[in-house]
Design a protein around this motif. Sequence first.
Motif, PDB file in Angstrom:
ATOM      1  N   ARG A 548       0.839  -1.199   0.000  1.00 44.24           N
ATOM      2  CA  ARG A 548       0.000   0.000   0.000  1.00 44.24           C
ATOM      3  C   ARG A 548       0.873   1.248   0.000  1.00 44.24           C
ATOM      4  O   ARG A 548       1.917   1.292   0.650  1.00 44.24           O
ATOM      5  CB  ARG A 548      -0.911   0.021   1.238  1.00 44.24           C
ATOM      6  N   ARG A 549       0.445   2.264  -0.731  1.00 42.19           N
ATOM      7  CA  ARG A 549       1.076   3.579  -0.701  1.00 42.19           C
ATOM      8  C   ARG A 549       0.097   4.567  -0.085  1.00 42.19           C
ATOM      9  O   ARG A 549      -1.106   4.538  -0.384  1.00 42.19           O
ATOM     10  CB  ARG A 549       1.454   4.043  -2.112  1.00 42.19           C
ATOM     11  N   SER A 550       0.599   5.439   0.800  1.00 47.47           N
ATOM     12  CA  SER A 550      -0.281   6.370   1.516  1.00 47.47           C
ATOM     13  C   SER A 550       0.383   7.736   1.624  1.00 47.47           C
ATOM     14  O   SER A 550       1.581   7.904   1.342  1.00 47.47           O
ATOM     15  CB  SER A 550      -0.623   5.829   2.910  1.00 47.47           C
ATOM     16  N   ILE A 551      -0.392   8.721   2.057  1.00 49.11           N
ATOM     17  CA  ILE A 551       0.065  10.088   2.197  1.00 49.11           C
ATOM     18  C   ILE A 551      -0.333  10.619   3.566  1.00 49.11           C
ATOM     19  O   ILE A 551      -1.384  10.229   4.113  1.00 49.11           O
ATOM     20  CB  ILE A 551      -0.535  10.999   1.082  1.00 49.11           C
ATOM     21  N   THR A 552       0.497  11.459   4.155  1.00 47.47           N
ATOM     22  CA  THR A 552       0.144  12.190   5.370  1.00 47.47           C
ATOM     23  C   THR A 552       0.272  13.672   5.058  1.00 47.47           C
ATOM     24  O   THR A 552       1.365  14.150   4.751  1.00 47.47           O
ATOM     25  CB  THR A 552       1.066  11.812   6.543  1.00 47.47           C
ATOM     26  N   ARG A 553      -0.862  14.361   5.104  1.00 45.13           N
ATOM     27  CA  ARG A 553      -0.875  15.784   4.764  1.00 45.13           C
ATOM     28  C   ARG A 553      -0.720  16.614   6.036  1.00 45.13           C
ATOM     29  O   ARG A 553      -1.319  16.311   7.063  1.00 45.13           O
ATOM     30  CB  ARG A 553      -2.183  16.161   4.065  1.00 45.13           C
ATOM     31  N   PRO A 554       0.045  17.698   5.977  1.00 46.67           N
ATOM     32  CA  PRO A 554       0.170  18.564   7.158  1.00 46.67           C
ATOM     33  C   PRO A 554      -1.128  19.315   7.424  1.00 46.67           C
ATOM     34  O   PRO A 554      -1.785  19.788   6.495  1.00 46.67           O
ATOM     35  CB  PRO A 554       1.302  19.518   6.783  1.00 46.67           C
ATOM     36  N   ALA A 555      -1.510  19.404   8.687  1.00 43.21           N
ATOM     37  CA  ALA A 555      -2.674  20.192   9.080  1.00 43.21           C
ATOM     38  C   ALA A 555      -2.327  21.683   9.040  1.00 43.21           C
ATOM     39  O   ALA A 555      -1.155  22.068   8.962  1.00 43.21           O
ATOM     40  CB  ALA A 555      -3.128  19.792  10.482  1.00 43.21           C
ATOM     41  N   TYR A 556      -3.352  22.520   9.095  1.00 44.82           N
ATOM     42  CA  TYR A 556      -3.101  23.951   8.979  1.00 44.82           C
ATOM     43  C   TYR A 556      -2.214  24.465  10.111  1.00 44.82           C
ATOM     44  O   TYR A 556      -1.358  25.332   9.892  1.00 44.82           O
ATOM     45  CB  TYR A 556      -4.423  24.723   8.961  1.00 44.82           C
ATOM     46  N   SER A 557      -2.399  23.936  11.313  1.00 46.16           N
ATOM     47  CA  SER A 557      -1.579  24.401  12.436  1.00 46.16           C
ATOM     48  C   SER A 557      -0.104  24.078  12.216  1.00 46.16           C
ATOM     49  O   SER A 557       0.764  24.746  12.778  1.00 46.16           O
ATOM     50  CB  SER A 557      -2.067  23.764  13.741  1.00 46.16           C
ATOM     51  N   TYR A 558       0.176  23.049  11.395  1.00 39.15           N
ATOM     52  CA  TYR A 558       1.571  22.736  11.075  1.00 39.15           C
ATOM     53  C   TYR A 558       2.153  23.733  10.075  1.00 39.15           C
ATOM     54  O   TYR A 558       3.377  23.873   9.970  1.00 39.15           O
ATOM     55  CB  TYR A 558       1.695  21.339  10.469  1.00 39.15           C
ATOM     56  N   LEU A 559       1.281  24.398   9.304  1.00 41.33           N
ATOM     57  CA  LEU A 559       1.719  25.263   8.211  1.00 41.33           C
ATOM     58  C   LEU A 559       1.720  26.747   8.569  1.00 41.33           C
ATOM     59  O   LEU A 559       2.536  27.513   8.049  1.00 41.33           O
ATOM     60  CB  LEU A 559       0.817  25.052   6.990  1.00 41.33           C
ATOM     61  N   ASN A 560       0.827  27.182   9.455  1.00 38.38           N
ATOM     62  CA  ASN A 560       0.676  28.597   9.777  1.00 38.38           C
ATOM     63  C   ASN A 560       1.910  29.109  10.538  1.00 38.38           C
ATOM     64  O   ASN A 560       2.193  28.657  11.652  1.00 38.38           O
ATOM     65  CB  ASN A 560      -0.582  28.786  10.618  1.00 38.38           C
ATOM     66  N   PRO A 561       2.666  30.058   9.981  1.00 38.55           N
ATOM     67  CA  PRO A 561       3.912  30.495  10.629  1.00 38.55           C
ATOM     68  C   PRO A 561       3.713  31.413  11.832  1.00 38.55           C
ATOM     69  O   PRO A 561       4.692  31.776  12.491  1.00 38.55           O
ATOM     70  CB  PRO A 561       4.628  31.239   9.497  1.00 38.55           C
ATOM     71  N   PHE A 562       2.488  31.780  12.154  1.00 33.93           N
ATOM     72  CA  PHE A 562       2.262  32.710  13.260  1.00 33.93           C
ATOM     73  C   PHE A 562       2.700  32.064  14.577  1.00 33.93           C
ATOM     74  O   PHE A 562       2.336  30.926  14.874  1.00 33.93           O
ATOM     75  CB  PHE A 562       0.784  33.077  13.336  1.00 33.93           C
ATOM     76  N   PRO A 563       3.499  32.763  15.410  1.00 35.35           N
ATOM     77  CA  PRO A 563       3.972  32.176  16.684  1.00 35.35           C
ATOM     78  C   PRO A 563       2.852  32.080  17.719  1.00 35.35           C
ATOM     79  O   PRO A 563       2.021  32.980  17.838  1.00 35.35           O
ATOM     80  CB  PRO A 563       5.065  33.145  17.137  1.00 35.35           C
TER      81      PRO A 563
END
Length: 796
Positions: A548-563
């Motif tokens: 099987r091949r699968s993907i894990t997508r980053p959630a928005y909290s992982y992407l938002n650069p705001f501290p």
Amino acid sequence: MLQKLVLPLLLIAQLAAGQSIPIRIELLENNKTPIVGATVKLTDRSDTTQFRNAISDTKGLVDFSVPADRQYILEAAYTGFEPLQKGITVNASTRNFRFSMNESATSLQTVTVKATRPLMRQEDDKTIVDPEPLANSSTSVYEVLEKTPGLFLDQDGNVYLSSATPATIYINGREQKMSAADIASMLKSLPPNSIEKIEILRTPSARYDASGSGGIVNVVLKKGVKIGRTGSANAGMNQGHYGNQNIGFSLNNSDGGRTSSLHLNYSLRNGYDQLLTLRQLTPDSLLTQDAYTTTPGQNLFVGYSLGFEPSEKWHFDFDGRASFGFNNSGTRTANQILGAGQLLADNLNDLHNDGRSLFFNQGAAAKYKLDTLGSEWTTDVSYNFQRGKNGQDFTLFSILPVSPTNLGGLGDIDNNRHFFAAQVDLKYKLPHTITVETGAKSSLQRFENATVYSIVINGSESPDPFRTNSFTFKDNINAAYAQASKGWGAFILKAGVRLENTQMTGRQSVPSDTSFRIRRTDLFPYVYLSRRVATIAGYDLRAFLVYRRSITRPAYSYLNPFPRFLDQYLYEAGNPSLRPQFTENYEANISFNEMPIFAIGRNYTQDIFTNVIYADPSLPGVAYRTYDNLGKNEETYFKVVGALPPGGAYFFVAGAQYNYNKYNGLYESRPLTFERGSWSFFTYHQLRLGSRSMVTLHGFYRLKGQLQFYELSDFGALSMSINRQFFNKKLTITLSANDIFFTNNNCFSINQGSITATGERYSDTRRFGLNVRYSFGLKRKEESTNMFNLDGMDKN
């Protein structure tokens, strides 16, 4: 690499052609309801020493692979039904058989039943868990999962199967798109007796979403019972350092082709979590932190389901859940900085959260039977709404150096999440044991957040721009899949592919625009091969190979650069350049009598992203937590499970799992190599004392655990319960003890890049409880024997 796997499998399957042919037995009640868990025996009439045993699945089906052009004796038994015995003739044109079983007119006290229902069984590419014995000593669905053999739950609510990556949680076959903490909170609000079954998919097929390489745990809730009107009322409590209480009731009704159910539950919960850390700030200074958190809360849950069959071909289901809760927390953190043998700084942080949450889910499903062979068309539509409002206040007390300034802050956090999903699936049975499946799915999510913070200095309040923000996140995932399976004698081969298009948009409006957009389309193949290796004492030993091949997508909290401020020494920030990670999984496993007993596999992950801690170059002594792509990971694992065969008063399951992870990449722009192996052991025991009492013992232990780059010490838990039935088995009283020796806590360490830290974590896990459940109504008694024979049930 996929071709290297598929071609040998096809060759092996071709060589096996013509040895045996597959047949299917379908068992139904008189009202056409499938009979689940019936014991079926198929004996060769010409040689009665040759026989096979199996248990009917959730659709009342049993599959055998037998030589053609022979006569067989079919026997079936199930609690509350008259035994079934039929003669059948199997040939190339006669492979599917349907039988109705008649309800027994004899009372249970005089019936001798040999039927058993196992705690765990293998069904196609998933493991089915019967939750009833686990629910008797639990106060929530979350606790049922904690007690399920082979599942591991960490202190943050993540569920693990075979790999070090958390599994994805489904409810009634639907992904929830919620954080681990939110899902854990929802599972804690669900009453334990509302579960029909738990499905564990370590390597899901192309029919399921490709997201998540850790597998799927699908919690299927009850939708009524087989016959009549029934109900139950339950109340329970358990006491650790703090106490939990719950009370609720369930009503179920079935009348011909119509079913309905209603579940209500109210719970009060509290517990604590203590985190002790020691972090190197500079070569000659240390930061020590002691954070103690309490989490009082209360929750009201309502769930319902409606189902009806207007004809033999059509079936409709409607189900919904809603919960409303008050979830508070209070944390006091003692911070000290030590240097050159002296205390340089000493302060206290007090943080209080006053939260309210609302969750609502509504689903509708339709199924149309295209023929009597099992071909069907299904449609499923669901909508989730989640709202959270949280008020926060914090205060900083400086003890050393002494400061006349009183520093604190206030915050208001408002979240809204909408999630809609629609899915259509077609399964078609063709001649020559060929099954074709195809379908499409579309999901849309919108998440809105508005956070407003202020700083309070000596009673004077002013805006806090460092932590005030507002953002909107949208994602739309569209998918289509096709897969087919075919049987060749003792072999079954299934292959498929899934296409997913991902569209993500994030826009932060306060304090500044940090918008981003992701557009990508990916392909995910799947291959599954099953073979009956041998027949031992009438039970099949089967082997499986899966890719099987699968993907894990980053959630928005992982992407938002705001501290996001945590304390004066640590803050969080997302990484907008974070890429999704892809995993290829290869697994071989074996099952005996539909019970998984051995699995070995390897995961290859590219662009793995994980939680990391970096030192802030502009703020000495301050670190920030973020996510980053670190390179590659190879994970090798194997699991072995053993069990005492059914038939006696005592039953047990015991197993061991080993995971070895090897990371290669870059950390803070320097080469990274990290390797660690971890052992996990688990066990579950049941001892029936007569017909009305049962003792259970279950536990796990993990050696050299791992959480991303944190190395964990040994930890585990041993729990037990005893229950007794009264008043003609309508009243069940259960006494339980969880984490008896208080060993479910651990020490941890991390030494990567410029970050060196150690610590300990403790939670309110040792608890002693009492549960009372009373069942009422007019129904056929559906006794869950869980691998025990009810041979001449006594009346004591």
